[in-house]
Design a protein around this motif. Structure first.
Motif, PDB file in Angstrom:
ATOM      1  N   GLU A 295       0.837  -1.211   0.000  1.00 50.41           N
ATOM      2  CA  GLU A 295       0.000   0.000   0.000  1.00 50.41           C
ATOM      3  C   GLU A 295       0.866   1.253   0.000  1.00 50.41           C
ATOM      4  O   GLU A 295       0.564   2.238  -0.692  1.00 50.41           O
ATOM      5  CB  GLU A 295      -0.907  -0.033   1.240  1.00 50.41           C
ATOM      6  CG  GLU A 295      -1.990   1.040   1.250  1.00 50.41           C
ATOM      7  CD  GLU A 295      -1.508   2.369   1.784  1.00 50.41           C
ATOM      8  OE1 GLU A 295      -2.061   3.421   1.389  1.00 50.41           O
ATOM      9  OE2 GLU A 295      -0.559   2.366   2.605  1.00 50.41           O
ATOM     10  N   GLU A 319      -6.663   4.335  -6.394  1.00 49.89           N
ATOM     11  CA  GLU A 319      -7.741   3.375  -6.184  1.00 49.89           C
ATOM     12  C   GLU A 319      -7.197   2.052  -5.657  1.00 49.89           C
ATOM     13  O   GLU A 319      -7.816   1.410  -4.786  1.00 49.89           O
ATOM     14  CB  GLU A 319      -8.485   3.135  -7.506  1.00 49.89           C
ATOM     15  CG  GLU A 319      -9.699   2.220  -7.349  1.00 49.89           C
ATOM     16  CD  GLU A 319     -10.452   2.028  -8.646  1.00 49.89           C
ATOM     17  OE1 GLU A 319     -11.321   1.120  -8.691  1.00 49.89           O
ATOM     18  OE2 GLU A 319     -10.173   2.761  -9.627  1.00 49.89           O
ATOM     19  N   SER A 321      -4.561   1.708  -3.772  1.00 54.29           N
ATOM     20  CA  SER A 321      -4.262   1.941  -2.362  1.00 54.29           C
ATOM     21  C   SER A 321      -5.513   1.838  -1.509  1.00 54.29           C
ATOM     22  O   SER A 321      -5.492   1.248  -0.422  1.00 54.29           O
ATOM     23  CB  SER A 321      -3.600   3.317  -2.191  1.00 54.29           C
ATOM     24  OG  SER A 321      -3.422   3.628  -0.825  1.00 54.29           O
ATOM     25  N   ASP A 322      -6.614   2.390  -2.018  1.00 56.22           N
ATOM     26  CA  ASP A 322      -7.879   2.329  -1.277  1.00 56.22           C
ATOM     27  C   ASP A 322      -8.376   0.891  -1.144  1.00 56.22           C
ATOM     28  O   ASP A 322      -8.929   0.507  -0.107  1.00 56.22           O
ATOM     29  CB  ASP A 322      -8.931   3.182  -1.982  1.00 56.22           C
ATOM     30  CG  ASP A 322      -8.588   4.671  -1.933  1.00 56.22           C
ATOM     31  OD1 ASP A 322      -7.812   5.063  -1.031  1.00 56.22           O
ATOM     32  OD2 ASP A 322      -9.086   5.434  -2.795  1.00 56.22           O
ATOM     33  N   ARG A 323      -8.210   0.082  -2.198  1.00 53.93           N
ATOM     34  CA  ARG A 323      -8.660  -1.308  -2.127  1.00 53.93           C
ATOM     35  C   ARG A 323      -7.811  -2.140  -1.154  1.00 53.93           C
ATOM     36  O   ARG A 323      -8.324  -3.069  -0.525  1.00 53.93           O
ATOM     37  CB  ARG A 323      -8.607  -1.951  -3.515  1.00 53.93           C
ATOM     38  CG  ARG A 323      -9.607  -1.357  -4.496  1.00 53.93           C
ATOM     39  CD  ARG A 323      -9.655  -2.171  -5.775  1.00 53.93           C
ATOM     40  NE  ARG A 323     -10.540  -1.556  -6.768  1.00 53.93           N
ATOM     41  CZ  ARG A 323     -10.853  -2.096  -7.947  1.00 53.93           C
ATOM     42  NH1 ARG A 323     -10.350  -3.284  -8.271  1.00 53.93           N
ATOM     43  NH2 ARG A 323     -11.642  -1.470  -8.794  1.00 53.93           N
ATOM     44  N   LYS A 325      -6.237  -0.919   1.546  1.00 55.50           N
ATOM     45  CA  LYS A 325      -6.296  -0.401   2.911  1.00 55.50           C
ATOM     46  C   LYS A 325      -7.650  -0.698   3.546  1.00 55.50           C
ATOM     47  O   LYS A 325      -8.545   0.155   3.587  1.00 55.50           O
ATOM     48  CB  LYS A 325      -6.028   1.103   2.896  1.00 55.50           C
ATOM     49  CG  LYS A 325      -5.563   1.650   4.232  1.00 55.50           C
ATOM     50  CD  LYS A 325      -5.065   3.068   4.071  1.00 55.50           C
ATOM     51  CE  LYS A 325      -4.520   3.607   5.382  1.00 55.50           C
ATOM     52  NZ  LYS A 325      -3.997   4.975   5.248  1.00 55.50           N
ATOM     53  N   ARG A 326      -7.796  -1.897   4.072  1.00 55.38           N
ATOM     54  CA  ARG A 326      -9.052  -2.285   4.706  1.00 55.38           C
ATOM     55  C   ARG A 326      -8.826  -3.445   5.663  1.00 55.38           C
ATOM     56  O   ARG A 326      -7.766  -4.060   5.689  1.00 55.38           O
ATOM     57  CB  ARG A 326     -10.086  -2.684   3.647  1.00 55.38           C
ATOM     58  CG  ARG A 326      -9.721  -3.950   2.876  1.00 55.38           C
ATOM     59  CD  ARG A 326     -10.808  -4.344   1.902  1.00 55.38           C
ATOM     60  NE  ARG A 326     -10.477  -5.545   1.143  1.00 55.38           N
ATOM     61  CZ  ARG A 326     -10.673  -6.776   1.587  1.00 55.38           C
ATOM     62  NH1 ARG A 326     -11.203  -6.974   2.792  1.00 55.38           N
ATOM     63  NH2 ARG A 326     -10.337  -7.821   0.834  1.00 55.38           N
TER      64      ARG A 326
END
Length: 336
Positions: A295, A319, A321-323, A325-326
């Motif tokens: 990430e 996008e 990175s957003d996917r 980071k969870r």
């Protein structure tokens, strides 16, 4: 200085002593005494030496063999607090030496010789380490020259050493191999890839553990992987041409595809427990660290894409990175 004086022995039959006239360097004198005897200026004649011998015997007789030593304070009138302090320290050290368990050791001279040899060897070892360090610095200097040639040849700096656009992009990257990552951006190998495919490919840049994970790669990811390997092989050959010691195939193999399927599944919403079933030989902590580094790499590459004005690549990386980071991988704490 011009030559040695010939020794002329004089025997003292009563005491069994023998007088000789010999040259004596000052460094051979250990102590001085305030007791003086008046001898003839010329001691070569036999009678002069015999008289001197009798005088020395008389001094020893009067003081019963314990001739007093010269005292700086009493005999030379030295009045100094510093001198007195140093004298007391010297006397204390002499007493300590006399009381030391080695003072009466029969093989003291041999032991001192061994100690001197040890000190000599230690000095030689120190000099050898210094020489090794100097040689290492020379090797590093040659390595630095080779790296500078590599940067010039690949367009990261110009002939004057001024940083070019590729160099500025490489400065944005710190999580992975800067040159390979930069070449991946400029080569266009990322164009046409979906967000999931791009993130999966980037795992090859951050996963370094040997013998872990799976070597199987999805069919749609095999093409991007070959592109990455071609880039790494080209960089390795160029590095060799610039004088750097590098095994090209070993360098290419260091970009391992073991987590490509894992990252692809994670971006598609898979649970962490499902990922662990896919790679049972990898520790949970190792996978968490890898996903966090991945990430971080996507964020750094997004900043690099923004630097060169590639808005489409920047959007995909953000996008990605957003996917990533969870869930538990990016939880602030596991103590919930």
């Amino acid at each position: 200085p011009g030559g040695r004086m010939k020794a002329h022995p004089v025997c003292d039959e009563a005491g069994g002593r023998e007088a000789r006239v010999v040259p004596l360097p000052l460094d051979r004198i250990d102590v001085l005494s305030p007791v003086r005897t008046y001898m003839a200026k010329d001691l070569k004649p036999l009678d002069a030496r015999a008289k001197a011998m009798r005088q020395v015997g008389e001094v020893q007789r009067r003081f019963k063999g314990a001739v007093p030593l010269l005292d700086a304070e009493d005999d030379l009138r030295v009045d100094s607090a510093v001198f007195r302090k140093l004298t007391r320290r010297q006397e204390a050290l002499e007493d300590m030496l006399k009381e030391h368990k080695l003072a009466k050791c029969q093989d003291l001279d041999d032991r001192l010789a061994q100690l001197a040899r040890k000190a000599s060897l230690a000095q030689r070892a120190k000099a050898a380490r210094k020489a090794v360090k100097a040689a290492g610095a020379l090797v590093l200097k040659d390595d630095l020259k080779g790296r500078r040639r590599l940067l010039k040849k690949m367009g990261y700096v110009d002939g004057d050493g001024v940083v070019q656009l590729k160099g500025h992009v490489a400065c944005e990257i710190s999580t992975s191999d800067e040159i390979v990552t930069t070449e991946l951006i400029f080569s266009g190998a990322l164009k046409g890839l979906s967000v999931d495919q791009m993130v999966s490919l980037l795992t090859c840049l951050i996963w370094t553990e040997r013998g872990s994970g799976s070597s199987r790669v999805r069919e749609d990811l095999q093409g991007p992987l070959r592109s990455l390997q071609d880039i790494a092989r080209r960089i390795g050959k160029t590095a060799q041409d610039c004088g750097l010691e590098l095994d090209v195939e070993e360098y290419v193999d260091s970009f391992r595809p073991s987590l490509m399927d894992i990252a692809h599944a994670w971006c598609r919403g898979a649970k962490f427990a499902e990922l662990m079933k896919m790679i049972p030989d990898v520790f949970e902590g190792s996978l968490v660290r890898a996903m966090r580094r991945l990430e971080e790499l996507t964020r750094q590459m997004a900043a690099a894409a923004k630097l060169i004005g590639d808005d489409d690549l920047e959007t995909k990386l953000i996008e990605g990175s957003d996917r990533l980071k969870r869930d538990i991988v990016f939880a602030a704490s596991l103590y919930l």
